[in-house]
Write a protein that holds these residues in place. Structure first.
Motif, short mmCIF file in Angstrom:
data_model
loop_
_atom_site.label_atom_id
_atom_site.label_comp_id
_atom_site.label_asym_id
_atom_site.label_seq_id
_atom_site.Cartn_x
_atom_site.Cartn_y
_atom_site.Cartn_z
N ILE A 55 0.83 -1.21 0.00
CA ILE A 55 0.00 0.00 0.00
C ILE A 55 0.87 1.25 0.00
CG2 ILE A 55 -1.64 1.36 1.35
CD1 ILE A 55 -2.77 -1.19 2.44
N LYS A 56 0.44 2.21 -0.80
CA LYS A 56 1.02 3.56 -0.76
C LYS A 56 -0.13 4.51 -0.45
CE LYS A 56 4.83 2.83 -3.94
NZ LYS A 56 5.66 2.24 -2.94
N LEU A 57 0.10 5.43 0.48
CA LEU A 57 -0.89 6.45 0.82
C LEU A 57 -0.45 7.77 0.23
CD1 LEU A 57 -1.82 5.82 4.56
CD2 LEU A 57 -3.19 5.44 2.55
N ILE A 58 -1.39 8.47 -0.39
CA ILE A 58 -1.10 9.75 -1.02
C ILE A 58 -2.00 10.80 -0.40
CG2 ILE A 58 -1.07 11.06 -3.17
CD1 ILE A 58 -0.67 8.36 -4.62
N GLY A 61 -0.94 15.19 -2.86
CA GLY A 61 -0.02 14.95 -3.95
C GLY A 61 1.31 14.34 -3.55
N LYS A 62 1.46 13.92 -2.29
CA LYS A 62 2.72 13.36 -1.83
C LYS A 62 2.51 11.94 -1.31
CE LYS A 62 4.69 17.77 -0.58
NZ LYS A 62 5.24 18.60 0.46
N ILE A 63 3.45 11.06 -1.62
CA ILE A 63 3.43 9.70 -1.07
C ILE A 63 3.96 9.80 0.35
CG2 ILE A 63 4.37 7.38 -1.25
CD1 ILE A 63 4.54 7.82 -4.28
N GLN A 72 2.40 15.33 11.02
CA GLN A 72 3.40 15.81 10.07
C GLN A 72 2.88 15.80 8.64
OE1 GLN A 72 6.42 12.94 11.06
NE2 GLN A 72 7.64 14.48 12.14
N CYS A 73 1.96 14.89 8.33
CA CYS A 73 1.46 14.74 6.97
C CYS A 73 0.29 15.67 6.66
CB CYS A 73 0.99 13.30 6.74
SG CYS A 73 2.32 12.11 6.89
N ARG A 74 -0.38 16.13 7.68
CA ARG A 74 -1.58 16.94 7.48
C ARG A 74 -1.18 18.31 6.96
NH1 ARG A 74 -5.27 18.02 12.57
NH2 ARG A 74 -3.39 19.11 13.14
N ALA A 75 -1.85 18.73 5.90
CA ALA A 75 -1.60 20.07 5.34
C ALA A 75 -2.17 21.11 6.29
CB ALA A 75 -2.26 20.19 3.97
N ASP A 79 -7.90 27.15 8.58
CA ASP A 79 -9.05 28.01 8.34
C ASP A 79 -10.23 27.26 7.71
OD1 ASP A 79 -7.46 27.66 6.11
OD2 ASP A 79 -8.00 29.59 5.22
N LEU A 80 -10.02 26.01 7.25
CA LEU A 80 -11.10 25.23 6.65
C LEU A 80 -11.92 24.56 7.75
CD1 LEU A 80 -9.23 23.51 3.70
CD2 LEU A 80 -10.75 25.46 3.60
N PRO A 81 -13.20 24.30 7.46
CA PRO A 81 -14.02 23.60 8.46
C PRO A 81 -13.50 22.19 8.70
CG PRO A 81 -15.21 23.85 6.40
CD PRO A 81 -13.93 24.61 6.26
N ARG A 82 -13.76 21.68 9.88
CA ARG A 82 -13.28 20.34 10.27
C ARG A 82 -14.08 19.27 9.52
NH1 ARG A 82 -8.62 20.18 13.27
NH2 ARG A 82 -8.52 22.06 14.52
N VAL A 83 -13.50 18.73 8.49
CA VAL A 83 -14.10 17.64 7.73
C VAL A 83 -13.06 16.53 7.61
CG1 VAL A 83 -15.68 19.08 6.39
CG2 VAL A 83 -13.40 18.63 5.52
N ALA A 84 -13.51 15.36 7.22
CA ALA A 84 -12.59 14.23 7.08
C ALA A 84 -11.61 14.50 5.95
CB ALA A 84 -13.35 12.95 6.82
N ILE A 85 -10.35 14.23 6.20
CA ILE A 85 -9.31 14.36 5.20
C ILE A 85 -9.28 13.06 4.39
CG2 ILE A 85 -6.82 14.60 4.81
CD1 ILE A 85 -6.74 16.13 7.52
N THR A 86 -9.31 13.19 3.07
CA THR A 86 -9.30 12.01 2.21
C THR A 86 -7.87 11.73 1.75
OG1 THR A 86 -11.52 12.49 1.44
CG2 THR A 86 -10.22 10.98 0.11
#
Length: 118
Positions: A55-58, A61-63, A72-75, A79-86
Motif C-alpha cells: 500500500i502507498k498512501l497519497i 499529492g505526496k506519497i 506531520q502529513c496533514r496540510a 481556516d477550513l471547516p473540520r471535515v474528514a481528510i481524504t
C-alpha cells in the motif's frame, strides 16, 4: 486526548469507494494507518493488498512515508471547516522474482571467434 485534537481520515480506494472515516491521534504513524487499511479492506474488491508493503498512501499529492506521523502529513488548513481528510490508497503488490524466472540477459554468453584468413 481532547476530542478536537483527533484527525478524521478516510481512505479512497481505486474504484472510488472509501474506507472510513476513522479518528486518529496526530501522533499516529502512517504505518499504523496502513495496518488499519489492510484490516478493514473490503472482501469483495478485485485487488487486495497482502500486507502494508503493498500500500502507498497519497495526501496532497505526496506519497507518505511509514515513519511520518499524521500530524506531520496533514496540510496546514486551519481556516477550513473540520471535515474528514481524504487520503488516496494505491495498491502496488511487491514484485518478487522466483528462482524459475530468469532474464534473457542473464544467460551465459559464449565467446565465439569468427576469424577469416584469406
Amino acid at each position: 486526548m481532547p476530542e478536537e485534537d483527533l484527525v478524521e481520515l478516510k481512505f479512497r480506494l481505486y474504484d472510488g469507494s472509501d474506507i472510513g472515516p476513522f479518528r486518529y491521534s496526530p501522533a499516529s504513524t502512517v504505518a499504523m494507518l496502513k495496518e488499519r487499511i489492510v484490516a478493514e479492506w473490503p472482501k469483495d474488491k478485485k485487488f487486495a493488498p497482502k500486507g502494508t508493503n503493498d500500500i502507498k498512501l497519497i495526501n496532497a499529492g505526496k506519497i507518505l512515508e511509514n515513519d511520518k506521523t499524521v500530524g506531520q502529513c496533514r496540510a496546514p488548513f486551519d481556516d477550513l471547516p473540520r471535515v474528514a481528510i481524504t487520503m488516496h490508497v494505491v495498491v502496488q503488490p511487491s514484485v518478487t522474482k522466483t528462482k524459475t524466472e530468469k532474464k534473457v540477459d542473464e544467460a551465459p554468453q559464449k565467446n565465439l571467434c569468427s576469424c577469416s584468413i584469406l
